[in-house]
Scaffold this motif. Structure first.
Motif, PDB file in Angstrom:
ATOM      1  N   ARG A   1      38.118  56.754  24.189  1.00 51.16           N
ATOM      2  CA  ARG A   1      37.887  55.324  24.394  1.00 51.16           C
ATOM      3  C   ARG A   1      36.673  55.106  25.305  1.00 51.16           C
ATOM      4  O   ARG A   1      35.850  54.221  25.066  1.00 51.16           O
ATOM      5  CB  ARG A   1      39.129  54.676  25.005  1.00 51.16           C
ATOM      6  CG  ARG A   1      39.020  53.164  25.132  1.00 51.16           C
ATOM      7  CD  ARG A   1      40.228  52.558  25.816  1.00 51.16           C
ATOM      8  NE  ARG A   1      41.418  52.617  24.980  1.00 51.16           N
ATOM      9  CZ  ARG A   1      42.503  53.317  25.258  1.00 51.16           C
ATOM     10  NH1 ARG A   1      42.554  54.063  26.355  1.00 51.16           N
ATOM     11  NH2 ARG A   1      43.540  53.287  24.445  1.00 51.16           N
ATOM     12  N   TYR A   2      36.543  55.936  26.341  1.00 49.73           N
ATOM     13  CA  TYR A   2      35.392  55.817  27.253  1.00 49.73           C
ATOM     14  C   TYR A   2      34.086  56.065  26.500  1.00 49.73           C
ATOM     15  O   TYR A   2      33.114  55.302  26.654  1.00 49.73           O
ATOM     16  CB  TYR A   2      35.525  56.824  28.394  1.00 49.73           C
ATOM     17  CG  TYR A   2      34.279  56.918  29.253  1.00 49.73           C
ATOM     18  CD1 TYR A   2      34.039  55.994  30.270  1.00 49.73           C
ATOM     19  CD2 TYR A   2      33.332  57.916  29.032  1.00 49.73           C
ATOM     20  CE1 TYR A   2      32.887  56.069  31.039  1.00 49.73           C
ATOM     21  CE2 TYR A   2      32.181  58.002  29.795  1.00 49.73           C
ATOM     22  CZ  TYR A   2      31.966  57.069  30.801  1.00 49.73           C
ATOM     23  OH  TYR A   2      30.817  57.139  31.552  1.00 49.73           O
TER      24      TYR A   2
ATOM     25  N   GLU B   1      33.455  52.978  24.133  1.00 57.89           N
ATOM     26  CA  GLU B   1      33.180  51.719  24.812  1.00 57.89           C
ATOM     27  C   GLU B   1      31.862  51.731  25.565  1.00 57.89           C
ATOM     28  O   GLU B   1      31.215  50.690  25.712  1.00 57.89           O
ATOM     29  CB  GLU B   1      34.328  51.386  25.763  1.00 57.89           C
ATOM     30  CG  GLU B   1      35.626  51.027  25.045  1.00 57.89           C
ATOM     31  CD  GLU B   1      36.750  50.694  26.006  1.00 57.89           C
ATOM     32  OE1 GLU B   1      36.567  50.882  27.238  1.00 57.89           O
ATOM     33  OE2 GLU B   1      37.822  50.247  25.530  1.00 57.89           O
ATOM     34  N   THR B   2      31.451  52.892  26.058  1.00 54.06           N
ATOM     35  CA  THR B   2      30.180  52.987  26.789  1.00 54.06           C
ATOM     36  C   THR B   2      29.017  53.365  25.883  1.00 54.06           C
ATOM     37  O   THR B   2      27.872  53.398  26.342  1.00 54.06           O
ATOM     38  CB  THR B   2      30.278  54.019  27.924  1.00 54.06           C
ATOM     39  OG1 THR B   2      30.598  55.308  27.372  1.00 54.06           O
ATOM     40  CG2 THR B   2      31.335  53.604  28.945  1.00 54.06           C
TER      41      THR B   2
ATOM     42  N   TYR C   1      41.548  55.343  16.020  1.00 54.37           N
ATOM     43  CA  TYR C   1      40.704  54.492  16.871  1.00 54.37           C
ATOM     44  C   TYR C   1      39.236  54.592  16.456  1.00 54.37           C
ATOM     45  O   TYR C   1      38.546  53.579  16.309  1.00 54.37           O
ATOM     46  CB  TYR C   1      40.886  54.914  18.330  1.00 54.37           C
ATOM     47  CG  TYR C   1      40.016  54.208  19.334  1.00 54.37           C
ATOM     48  CD1 TYR C   1      40.361  52.968  19.855  1.00 54.37           C
ATOM     49  CD2 TYR C   1      38.831  54.794  19.781  1.00 54.37           C
ATOM     50  CE1 TYR C   1      39.561  52.325  20.789  1.00 54.37           C
ATOM     51  CE2 TYR C   1      38.030  54.168  20.716  1.00 54.37           C
ATOM     52  CZ  TYR C   1      38.397  52.933  21.226  1.00 54.37           C
ATOM     53  OH  TYR C   1      37.590  52.305  22.147  1.00 54.37           O
TER      54      TYR C   1
ATOM     55  N   ARG D   1      36.563  51.858  14.426  1.00 53.92           N
ATOM     56  CA  ARG D   1      35.327  51.402  15.075  1.00 53.92           C
ATOM     57  C   ARG D   1      34.081  52.002  14.440  1.00 53.92           C
ATOM     58  O   ARG D   1      32.977  51.786  14.922  1.00 53.92           O
ATOM     59  CB  ARG D   1      35.398  51.715  16.573  1.00 53.92           C
ATOM     60  CG  ARG D   1      36.322  50.732  17.288  1.00 53.92           C
ATOM     61  CD  ARG D   1      36.933  51.304  18.555  1.00 53.92           C
ATOM     62  NE  ARG D   1      37.848  50.311  19.133  1.00 53.92           N
ATOM     63  CZ  ARG D   1      39.087  50.104  18.699  1.00 53.92           C
ATOM     64  NH1 ARG D   1      39.553  50.800  17.678  1.00 53.92           N
ATOM     65  NH2 ARG D   1      39.857  49.193  19.284  1.00 53.92           N
TER      66      ARG D   1
END
Length: 350
Positions: A126-127, A130-131, A151, A155
């Protein structure tokens, strides 16, 4: 002035980092021509491309990642997400070597994103997403219904898994055929006259647990052997736990005369437990183990092994991620490595 130069360049030497303008000056070419030559643009002549790339290598030119990201939206980074407590002999070094071997001649760089068992495995993924820290991601310890894969699919992030999922969703992967490994191990032990077999499994929640258990069970039925349950440990347990519980198992009246081990590190503990119980490897019990570094026979020549190539896995995973980034269909970026049989070693002179 010196302080400014240091801030922009090499802090140890105070020298400015070579830029496209540096290359343009040294080659007598325009900045645009130099940039295209570095990218192997077909409109730039082969000799010019070769000259620019040679000079770039000689002066240590590296593209500014922040600038690349601003211009292209790419980081030129592949992230390998690894569990830092994974105790598979040579797994980490071999898989990293395999990845770096493939990306060496590309603009991409490898970063390793670690996490521990106390963390949610989705957190590091996720990090990264998202970054926007990586263009592609490689994950291991794959689960049948893996939230990380779902996930990233949702995306649109290119990724590959070391191991398969069972979600009905198509994505790149490389896997070792653990069903075939367990089945071959059972058949080999049965061929040696072993009839009571035990299995030291992967962790229950991972995809290759089910593959291994199914291959073991199907081959037991095929050869007419019986299972001695050994459900108190998996290869994720500590060396001391595996050793202690193996010794307990081998002291029972009904004990296995053959053991299949899913990891080399666990096998070291299994052998220690066998010997703690006063039994001899190769006489009282035979052990077939997976290994990746071809070292187990140096520990005990009686061990029987099946080799798994983690360097190959790293290479295949890197090719899959790069292929997806390059526009290939995810379903065309899947590979399965087959075991090449059980290997028995002998002492010198035997």
């Amino acid at each position: 002035m010196n302080r400014q130069r240091t801030a922009k360049g090499d802090e140890a030497t105070g020298q400015e980092r070579p830029t496209l303008r540096t290359l343009a000056f040294m080659t007598g070419l325009g900045v645009t021509t130099v940039s295209r030559a570095l990218k192997d643009a077909p409109e730039i002549g082969a000799e010019t491309r070769r000259r620019v790339q040679l000079v770039a290598k000689q002066i240590g030119y590296r593209p500014n990642r922040a600038g690349v990201r601003l211009r292209t939206g790419k980081t030129n980074v592949i992230s390998l997400v690894l569990n830092t407590e994974q105790e598979l002999m040579s797994f980490v070094s071999d898989i990293i070597y395999g990845v770096t071997e493939v990306i060496a001649d590309t603009p991409y760089h490898l970063i390793v994103t670690p996490y521990s068992r106390s963390q949610d495995p989705l957190d590091p993924v996720r990090y990264l997403v998202e970054t926007g820290s990586a263009d592609g991601v490689i994950i291991s310890r794959t689960q049948p219904n893996d939230p990380r894969a779902r996930y990233m699919l949702e995306r649109g992030i290119p990724f590959a898994t070391h191991g398969r999922t069972d979600m009905g969703l198509v994505h790149p992967y490389h896997d070792f055929d653990n069903y075939a490994f367990a089945a071959e191990a059972v058949r080999h032990l049965a061929g040696l006259g072993r009839r009571r077999l035990a299995l030291v499994t992967p962790p229950v929640g991972l995809s290759y647990y089910r593959h291994t258990v199914d291959g073991f069970a199907d081959a037991l039925s095929e050869v007419g052997a019986s299972e001695v349950p050994f459900n108190t440990v998996s290869i994720d347990h500590s060396i001391e736990q595996i050793r202690t519980r193996t010794a307990q198992l081998m002291r029972r009246d009904i004990r296995p005369d053959g053991i299949v081990s899913s990891a080399a590190a666990a096998t070291l503990a299994i052998v220690a437990g066998i010997e703690d119980a006063g039994l001899k490897l190769g006489r009282d019990v035979d052990v077939v183990s997976k290994q990746s570094s071809e070292l187990l026979h140096l520990f005990r020549h009686e061990l029987l092994v099946v080799n798994e190539d983690f360097r190959l896995a790293g290479s295949e995973l890197a090719r899959s991620v790069l292929g997806w980034i390059g526009g290939a269909a995810p379903g065309s970026l899947q590979s399965l490595s087959e075991p090449k049989g059980v290997v028995a070693y002998r002492r010198f002179g035997e």
